[in-house]
Motif scaffolding. Structure first.
Motif, PDB file in Angstrom:
ATOM      1  N   ARG A  36       0.868  -1.187   0.000  1.00  0.00           N
ATOM      2  CA  ARG A  36       0.000   0.000   0.000  1.00  0.00           C
ATOM      3  C   ARG A  36       0.893   1.221   0.000  1.00  0.00           C
ATOM      4  O   ARG A  36       1.691   1.421   0.899  1.00  0.00           O
ATOM      5  CB  ARG A  36      -0.876   0.036   1.246  1.00  0.00           C
ATOM      6  N   GLU A  37       0.759   2.027  -1.019  1.00  0.00           N
ATOM      7  CA  GLU A  37       1.540   3.255  -1.097  1.00  0.00           C
ATOM      8  C   GLU A  37       0.734   4.406  -0.528  1.00  0.00           C
ATOM      9  O   GLU A  37      -0.496   4.402  -0.599  1.00  0.00           O
ATOM     10  CB  GLU A  37       1.911   3.563  -2.547  1.00  0.00           C
ATOM     11  N   PRO A  38       1.412   5.404   0.039  1.00  0.00           N
ATOM     12  CA  PRO A  38       0.683   6.578   0.528  1.00  0.00           C
ATOM     13  C   PRO A  38      -0.048   7.267  -0.618  1.00  0.00           C
ATOM     14  O   PRO A  38       0.492   7.433  -1.705  1.00  0.00           O
ATOM     15  CB  PRO A  38       1.782   7.483   1.088  1.00  0.00           C
ATOM     16  N   GLY A  39      -1.279   7.630  -0.376  1.00  0.00           N
ATOM     17  CA  GLY A  39      -2.074   8.304  -1.392  1.00  0.00           C
ATOM     18  C   GLY A  39      -2.735   7.379  -2.393  1.00  0.00           C
ATOM     19  O   GLY A  39      -3.259   7.835  -3.395  1.00  0.00           O
ATOM     20  N   GLY A  42      -5.949   3.270  -0.145  1.00  0.00           N
ATOM     21  CA  GLY A  42      -6.084   1.939   0.443  1.00  0.00           C
ATOM     22  C   GLY A  42      -5.944   0.798  -0.542  1.00  0.00           C
ATOM     23  O   GLY A  42      -6.121  -0.354  -0.177  1.00  0.00           O
ATOM     24  N   GLN A  43      -5.653   1.103  -1.791  1.00  0.00           N
ATOM     25  CA  GLN A  43      -5.504   0.057  -2.795  1.00  0.00           C
ATOM     26  C   GLN A  43      -4.074  -0.467  -2.780  1.00  0.00           C
ATOM     27  O   GLN A  43      -3.128   0.261  -2.501  1.00  0.00           O
ATOM     28  CB  GLN A  43      -5.829   0.605  -4.182  1.00  0.00           C
ATOM     29  N   TYR A  44      -3.931  -1.738  -3.070  1.00  0.00           N
ATOM     30  CA  TYR A  44      -2.609  -2.351  -3.122  1.00  0.00           C
ATOM     31  C   TYR A  44      -1.980  -2.101  -4.488  1.00  0.00           C
ATOM     32  O   TYR A  44      -2.662  -2.108  -5.512  1.00  0.00           O
ATOM     33  CB  TYR A  44      -2.701  -3.849  -2.865  1.00  0.00           C
ATOM     34  N   GLN A  45      -0.681  -1.896  -4.490  1.00  0.00           N
ATOM     35  CA  GLN A  45       0.088  -1.692  -5.714  1.00  0.00           C
ATOM     36  C   GLN A  45       1.034  -2.881  -5.894  1.00  0.00           C
ATOM     37  O   GLN A  45       1.649  -3.331  -4.933  1.00  0.00           O
ATOM     38  CB  GLN A  45       0.907  -0.399  -5.633  1.00  0.00           C
ATOM     39  N   ALA A  46       1.154  -3.375  -7.103  1.00  0.00           N
ATOM     40  CA  ALA A  46       2.049  -4.500  -7.390  1.00  0.00           C
ATOM     41  C   ALA A  46       3.488  -4.001  -7.452  1.00  0.00           C
ATOM     42  O   ALA A  46       3.771  -2.967  -8.042  1.00  0.00           O
ATOM     43  CB  ALA A  46       1.671  -5.144  -8.715  1.00  0.00           C
TER      44      ALA A  46
END
Length: 79
Positions: A36-39, A42-46
């Motif tokens: 999870r990246e800031p901003g 709440g979505q996950y990033q690969a």
């Protein structure tokens, strides 16, 4: 690196989606983990990783000396 991080390093690429589609077509890239990246709402990033073959890795042609030939099968003849 995530697609956003790659986009930050390569600003000449217009869209992050272009990077994502290119990464999915590369056979030597895989998703290592999800973060999870800031901003990111709440979505996950690969997080993508590239496979680096070792220097002493044999080429596939060295392993299989004869070339595979296509064999055509007539499915209509099998009745």
């Amino acid at each position: 690196m995530t697609a956003k991080q790659i986009h930050a390093k390569l600003p000449e690429i217009n869209r992050t989606q272009t990077i994502k589609s290119s990464l999915t077509k590369m056979p030597d890239v895989y998703i290592d983990r999800w973060v999870r990246e800031p901003g990111s709402r709440g979505q996950y990033q690969a997080v993508y990783m590239a496979v680096v073959p070792p220097k002493d890795c044999p080429h596939p042609k060295d392993r299989f000396p004869e070339v595979c030939k296509t064999r055509w099968v007539d499915r209509g003849a099998q009745a």
